[in-house]
Write an enzyme that holds these catalytic residues in place. Structure first.
Site, short mmCIF file in Angstrom:
data_model
loop_
_atom_site.label_atom_id
_atom_site.label_comp_id
_atom_site.label_asym_id
_atom_site.label_seq_id
_atom_site.Cartn_x
_atom_site.Cartn_y
_atom_site.Cartn_z
N ASP A 1 -9.82 7.10 15.99
CA ASP A 1 -10.09 7.01 14.55
C ASP A 1 -10.48 5.58 14.17
O ASP A 1 -10.01 5.04 13.17
CB ASP A 1 -8.85 7.46 13.74
N GLY B 1 0.82 -1.20 0.00
CA GLY B 1 0.00 0.00 0.00
C GLY B 1 0.86 1.25 0.00
O GLY B 1 2.06 1.19 0.26
N GLU B 2 0.24 2.36 -0.33
CA GLU B 2 0.94 3.65 -0.35
C GLU B 2 0.11 4.69 0.37
O GLU B 2 -1.12 4.65 0.34
CB GLU B 2 1.22 4.09 -1.79
N GLY B 3 0.80 5.61 1.03
CA GLY B 3 0.12 6.69 1.73
C GLY B 3 0.79 8.02 1.47
O GLY B 3 1.66 8.13 0.60
N GLY C 1 4.68 7.63 2.54
CA GLY C 1 5.55 6.56 2.08
C GLY C 1 4.78 5.31 1.67
O GLY C 1 3.61 5.38 1.31
N LYS C 2 5.47 4.17 1.76
CA LYS C 2 4.91 2.90 1.30
C LYS C 2 4.95 1.85 2.40
O LYS C 2 5.71 1.97 3.36
CB LYS C 2 5.70 2.38 0.09
N VAL C 3 4.13 0.83 2.22
CA VAL C 3 4.18 -0.35 3.07
C VAL C 3 4.54 -1.53 2.18
O VAL C 3 3.85 -1.79 1.18
CB VAL C 3 2.84 -0.62 3.78
N LYS D 1 6.69 -0.59 7.05
CA LYS D 1 6.22 0.74 6.68
C LYS D 1 7.45 1.63 6.53
O LYS D 1 8.23 1.82 7.47
CB LYS D 1 5.28 1.29 7.76
#
Length: 475
Positions: A148, A31-33, A36-38, A53
């Site tokens: 959250d 995944g990406e946020g 950065g990336k996981v 991460k």
């Protein structure tokens, strides 16, 4: 001097990065946020799977408050150890990157499961909700409020169990105001509790419970309880608790949803009341935190798997005990009480026996099972889990049994309570000692140890310390 310090810091960061990444083989991007990336990673030594991460420090520092958010998540995950919370195994940082080695949860998000099925059956929804409440309740006990909670932040592992993730917006005790309340407005609009929107301070536990109720509603009904494209209208619905609970749900589910989605936090059901609710209690087996003394669990899958319990020569399910350890087991010399809130005499019970380790574990297994507990054999230990039933105490129960070698035909069995009611624990110990034919044991009396009648003299000889730090010699 500054330049030298920067160079040393950079070199240290590179060494930390090399040491961490050298132990793992990075794979596909999971995944990406924004930061950065996981990536999927495999531990080279054990073959176990993790999620790494990788955060860009430049991006983190460029957004106000993001650095604090990352620090908060790392600090929080470091102190959480529960089967329903994602584990953090390692952290390393260079001058440009932050690396977090996390538990790999390969079943996707709860959101995806609900989207695929439309809605879940009450049985499945209840099971997942029970795990969610166990995990969230554990966090609250540690002073951590997630703030959250939503299906996107609840992961599913390959066994179908949930793992709470993404603690970047969580609150810790130091974030409480002088009034003992939280004051930062945060969360996702559809899941946020009405009192959080009022900017008057709120109880982190009750606001998390509201979000858990929204998740339960989605699981059982397949849609959001509060939704509108217009944010003002959405918040008005949340303030009023304006939602309908379908009558086709069971009466128990309807009642629990209405009590959780109560807009007045003073009237909302609390965590203890949820655990006692009739609908929640059905098929409920509480899940307690990992045993703090269990090294294999604490370090996760990084450690190699130990051999299972066996009677074979050289069996690793028992531990040879040296003289210092033997002396330390005496209640009068046990210093652990200085560091524990609960007296060691209430937490640890020990007795000696001439039975083999396998026979001891088998008999303890039968005693615990017949007492209504669940038994699990994990590496060199036997774990007893269950629920401390009672009108005011539906808490999890966890006891570990471990065997130590004193001599060729003499063993010390230690029962250690990690969580649960002391009275329930004592009753279990009484049952086990009775089934093993023992009359007294250390912990509940002033005697050093329980000794089976056939081995009294032999056991007393073994309890005498020798002058050297060595394994107690056989007699």
């Amino acid at each position: 001097m500054v330049a030298t310090g920067d160079a040393e810091e950079a070199a240290a960061g590179c060494r930390a990065r090399a040491a961490l990444l050298g132990a793992y083989e990075l794979g596909r991007t999971l995944g990406e946020g924004s930061f950065g990336k996981v990536k999927h990673a495999r531990h080279r030594a054990t073959g176990d799977h993790f999620a790494v991460k990788i955060l860009d420090r430049g991006r983190v520092l460029s957004l106000r408050g993001a650095d604090d958010q990352v620090r908060r998540e790392i600090a929080t995950l470091t102190m959480l150890a529960h089967p329903n919370v994602v584990r953090l195994h390692e952290v390393a940082a260079s001058k440009t990157k932050i690396y977090m080695v996390l538990e790999f949860v390969n079943g996707g998000e709860l959101f995806d499961r609900i989207a695929m099925k439309g809605k879940l059956s009450e049985r499945e929804g209840r099971r997942l909700f029970q795990q969610l409440i166990d995990g969230v309740s554990y966090c609250h006990g540690k002073g951590v409020y997630h703030r959250d909670l939503k299906p996107e932040n609840v992961l599913i592992d390959r066994k179908g169990n949930i793992k709470i993730s993404d603690f970047g917006l969580c609150a810790l005790p130091q974030h409480l105001g002088k009034d003992g309340l939280l004051h930062t407005t945060c969360g996702s609009p559809n899941y946020i509790a009405p009192e959080v929107l009022q900017n008057r301070g709120y109880d982190g536990s009750l606001s998390d419970i509201w979000s858990c109720g929204v998740i339960l509603y989605i699981m059982l009904i397949g849609q959001l309880p509060f939704d509108d494209r217009n944010m003002v209208v959405l918040y008005q619905k949340i303030f009023k608790g304006d939602t309908k609970v379908p009558e086709w749900l069971s009466p128990g589910a309807q009642n629990l949803l209405k009590r959780i989605l109560e807009p007045n936090p003073m009237k909302r059901i609390n965590m203890a009341e949820i655990k006692l609710h009739e609908w929640f209690q059905k098929d409920y087996t509480p899940v307690g935190p990992y045993d703090d003394d269990d090294e294999d669990v604490r370090l996760g899958a990084i450690l190699p798997v130990k051999q299972q319990i066996s009677e074979a020569p050289g069996d690793k399910s028992t531990h040879q005990m040296n003289a210092f350890q033997l002396i330390g087991m005496a209640s009068s010399l046990d210093l652990s009480g200085f560091f524990e809130e609960e007296g060691v005499s209430q937490r640890k019970i020990r007795f000696t026996s001439t039975l083999t380790p396998k026979d001891l574990f088998d008999k303890i297994d039968v005693s615990a099972t017949q007492s209504g507990f669940h038994v699990q054999r994990a590496h060199s230990k036997l774990k007893i889990t269950g629920n401390c039933n009672g009108p005011n105490n539906p808490s999890p129960f966890l006891v570990c049994a471990e065997v130590f070698v004193l001599g060729p035909s003499l063993h010390v069995v230690e029962l250690r309570k990690s969580q649960g009611d002391t009275a329930v624990y004592k009753k279990l110990c009484d049952r086990i000692s009775s089934d093993l034919g023992l009359t007294r044991y250390s912990g509940w009396s002033s005697s050093l140890t329980t000794i089976s009648p056939a081995s009294t003299a032999e056991a007393r000889r073994h309890w005498l310390p020798c002058d050297e730090c060595c394994v107690v010699p056989p007699h």
